[in-house]
Design a protein around this motif. Structure first.
Motif, PDB file in Angstrom:
ATOM      1  N   LEU A  88      13.079 110.051  58.324  1.00 42.55           N
ATOM      2  CA  LEU A  88      13.367 108.806  57.284  1.00 42.55           C
ATOM      3  C   LEU A  88      13.380 107.718  58.123  1.00 42.55           C
ATOM      4  N   VAL A  89      13.968 107.485  59.068  1.00 41.09           N
ATOM      5  CA  VAL A  89      14.099 106.308  60.173  1.00 41.09           C
ATOM      6  C   VAL A  89      12.866 105.929  60.348  1.00 41.09           C
ATOM      7  N   THR A  90      12.199 106.803  60.987  1.00 38.53           N
ATOM      8  CA  THR A  90      10.712 106.368  61.516  1.00 38.53           C
ATOM      9  C   THR A  90       9.772 105.949  60.433  1.00 38.53           C
ATOM     10  N   ASN A  91       9.914 106.370  58.964  1.00 42.09           N
ATOM     11  CA  ASN A  91       9.220 106.084  57.934  1.00 42.09           C
ATOM     12  C   ASN A  91       9.624 104.719  57.501  1.00 42.09           C
ATOM     13  N   TYR A  97       7.107 101.329  57.566  1.00 45.35           N
ATOM     14  CA  TYR A  97       6.673 100.791  56.177  1.00 45.35           C
ATOM     15  C   TYR A  97       7.361  99.513  55.868  1.00 45.35           C
ATOM     16  N   ALA A  98       8.517  99.518  56.176  1.00 42.51           N
ATOM     17  CA  ALA A  98       9.565  98.482  55.836  1.00 42.51           C
ATOM     18  C   ALA A  98       9.666  97.263  56.584  1.00 42.51           C
ATOM     19  N   HIS A  99       9.261  97.525  58.080  1.00 37.39           N
ATOM     20  CA  HIS A  99       9.352  96.577  58.929  1.00 37.39           C
ATOM     21  C   HIS A  99      10.672  95.585  58.928  1.00 37.39           C
ATOM     22  N   GLY A 100      12.167  96.455  58.834  1.00 38.07           N
ATOM     23  CA  GLY A 100      13.083  95.726  58.934  1.00 38.07           C
ATOM     24  C   GLY A 100      14.090  96.644  59.312  1.00 38.07           C
ATOM     25  N   PRO A 101      15.411  95.994  59.148  1.00 38.20           N
ATOM     26  CA  PRO A 101      16.618  96.931  59.649  1.00 38.20           C
ATOM     27  C   PRO A 101      16.651  98.116  58.627  1.00 38.20           C
ATOM     28  N   VAL A 102      17.409  99.246  59.335  1.00 34.43           N
ATOM     29  CA  VAL A 102      17.499 100.446  58.613  1.00 34.43           C
ATOM     30  C   VAL A 102      18.712 100.922  58.842  1.00 34.43           C
ATOM     31  N   GLY A 103      19.395 101.221  57.481  1.00 35.05           N
ATOM     32  CA  GLY A 103      20.606 101.410  57.597  1.00 35.05           C
ATOM     33  C   GLY A 103      20.866 103.157  57.432  1.00 35.05           C
ATOM     34  N   GLY A 120       3.014 112.140  57.462  1.00 37.80           N
ATOM     35  CA  GLY A 120       2.955 112.500  56.261  1.00 37.80           C
ATOM     36  C   GLY A 120       3.706 113.707  55.736  1.00 37.80           C
ATOM     37  N   ARG A 121       4.375 114.324  56.725  1.00 32.22           N
ATOM     38  CA  ARG A 121       5.592 115.482  56.570  1.00 32.22           C
ATOM     39  C   ARG A 121       6.832 114.993  56.376  1.00 32.22           C
ATOM     40  N   GLY A 122       7.125 113.873  56.345  1.00 35.13           N
ATOM     41  CA  GLY A 122       8.801 113.636  56.279  1.00 35.13           C
ATOM     42  C   GLY A 122       9.350 114.185  55.131  1.00 35.13           C
TER      43      GLY A 122
END
Length: 128
Positions: free
Chosen positions: A51-54, A58-64, A97-99
């Motif tokens: 999920l962090v990798t996705n 795609y989001a190009h920002g910080p991940v919580g 595509g499997r996440g």
């Protein structure tokens, strides 16, 4: 954190950098071991990493990342992209595509929700 017993939640924010998935795996592993939840380490670390990798892709920002230990283990991964992720079928030799499919298969329940500042993908694992 309001309403939760002390020590039952952990959360981190990871900068949008290539090492974020590794840092997230390390933090999640450490928290689970501190909570004596070693049987959940491999599955939780794998799903958080996906999920962090996705989010980074795609989001190009910080991940919580947030984990809450209660009657089950709730794990949330948030980013600034408001669009919900979609499961897709990937070709046999395709790398991505499997996440989400993996999250759906390995967790008890999972879902997404939109917030004022993006979206959260969550999953729940049964405690050992």
């Amino acid at each position: 954190m309001h309403g939760l017993p002390e020590g039952s939640a952990a959360e981190w924010i990871f900068a949008p950098e290539p090492h974020a998935p590794r840092k997230a795996r390390r933090a999640v592993r450490r928290a689970l071991l501190d909570w004596d939840l070693e049987p959940l380490v491999d599955t939780t670390v794998l799903l958080v990493s996906e999920l962090v990798t996705n989010s980074l892709r795609y989001a190009h920002g910080p991940v919580g990342v947030r984990m809450v230990r209660g009657t089950s283990l709730l794990v949330e991964v948030s980013d600034l992209l408001p669009d919900p992720p979609h499961e897709r079928t990937s070709a046999l030799l395709e790398e991505g595509g499997r996440g989400l499919r993996l999250v759906a298969r390995q967790s008890r329940r999972w879902g997404t929700r939109q917030g004022a500042d993006g979206k959260t993908v969550w999953f729940e694992l049964l405690l050992p």
